[in-house]
Design an enzyme around this catalytic site. Structure first.
Site, short mmCIF file in Angstrom:
data_model
loop_
_atom_site.label_atom_id
_atom_site.label_comp_id
_atom_site.label_asym_id
_atom_site.label_seq_id
_atom_site.Cartn_x
_atom_site.Cartn_y
_atom_site.Cartn_z
N HIS A 185 12.79 8.46 -10.69
CA HIS A 185 12.08 8.00 -9.76
C HIS A 185 12.88 6.59 -9.32
O HIS A 185 12.90 6.43 -7.99
CB HIS A 185 10.76 7.39 -10.46
N GLY A 186 13.74 6.21 -9.96
CA GLY A 186 14.50 4.83 -10.04
C GLY A 186 13.40 3.72 -10.43
O GLY A 186 14.86 3.16 -10.79
N ASP A 187 13.03 3.47 -10.31
CA ASP A 187 12.24 2.75 -10.33
C ASP A 187 10.86 1.85 -11.30
O ASP A 187 9.95 1.99 -10.81
CB ASP A 187 11.59 1.25 -8.86
N TYR A 188 10.55 2.80 -12.38
CA TYR A 188 9.66 4.04 -13.02
C TYR A 188 9.11 2.06 -14.71
O TYR A 188 9.63 2.06 -14.91
CB TYR A 188 10.09 4.72 -14.00
N ASN A 192 4.21 0.72 -10.75
CA ASN A 192 4.58 1.73 -9.58
C ASN A 192 3.69 3.38 -9.82
O ASN A 192 3.91 4.26 -9.41
CB ASN A 192 6.02 1.78 -9.57
#
Length: 262
Positions: A185-188, A192
């Protein structure tokens, strides 16, 4: 048309018509985020950000397009680059973001959905994924962010008692030898995830998504739980439900440090 919308694309204004726009401040991160009360009969969100390399919405648009039909993510309704700005209109997922008080009140349920959600993200087949956001790319971007003074030195000083240049140097020196690649996801973090009742509705804010080490997400997930609850009391439960044995604490610390630049 009003002062805030006068520079928007004409096509977008025609699509929105006279619908009510409300500034949204939680989840759906971006420079300007609006809740669209009604777009063709359903609610939506509009994100607007500068088209510069470190804030463009293009990576998120590409991620949403690739993930359509693979994960529950907002469907793209309209995109444009106009006047140096990126525009992304997308459907609103049903439910509330994971940081909402009604969600956080049911802590064990949230941790369960949080872990199961990450497992589903990391379970995607990456063999034909065109989106790459692995460590080498992240380090190149971090270097550019440092060189262009795009990070606040005061924040780095307060957290790590060093300069951005020194923290970047530490990241180079302590770089993990291997990567356990998954779709990340990258920014979990809690805001979010969108949760509807007791079910996961979907994922948002995917501008950093792509093939990367699973610890990119695991590290930020642990940090988010610590931030939300004040300690690591739910860390073991999260890892158990996610299905990870033998947590690499060095990698956790590494990816949390790396995130200071993003």
């Amino acid at each position: 048309m009003n002062e805030s919308t006068r520079n928007w694309p004409e096509e977008l204004l025609e699509l929105l018509g006279q619908t009510e726009l409300t500034v949204n401040k939680i989840g759906y991160s971006g420079d300007h985020v609006y809740h669209v009360k009604e777009y063709r009969g359903t609610p939506a969100f509009l994100k607007i950000a500068p088209s510069v390399w470190w804030r463009t919405l293009r990576p998120e648009i590409e991620a949403l397009a690739w993930l359509d039909g693979k994960l529950p993510v907002p469907k793209i309704l309209y995109t444009a680059e106009h006047g140096g700005m990126d525009y992304l209109l997308m459907e609103a997922l049903g439910g509330k973001d994971g940081s909402h008080e009604t969600i956080q009140a049911k802590r064990k349920l949230f941790v369960k959905l949080y872990a199961e959600g990450l497992r589903s993200v990391h379970g995607l087949d990456i063999r034909e994924c065109p989106l790459s956001n692995g460590l080498e790319k992240k380090l190149r971007d971090a270097k550019r962010i440092v060189d262009e003074s795009l990070v606040d030195p005061a924040d780095i000083k307060e957290e790590y008692d060093c300069t951005p240049e020194e923290l970047y140097g530490l990241l180079l020196e302590s770089k993990p030898v291997t990567e356990d690649l998954v779709f990340a996801h990258g920014d979990y973090c809690a805001p979010n995830l969108i949760i509807d009742g007791e079910k996961l509705s979907g994922f948002i804010d995917l501008g950093r998504a792509g093939v990367a080490d699973r610890y990119q997400d695991i590290s930020l997930a642990i940090r988010s739980l610590r931030h939300d609850y004040g300690d690591d009391r739910y860390k073991a439960l999260f890892l158990e439900l996610y299905g990870l044995d033998g947590l690499d604490e060095d990698k956790v610390r590494y990816y949390i440090r790396l995130d200071e630049f993003f």
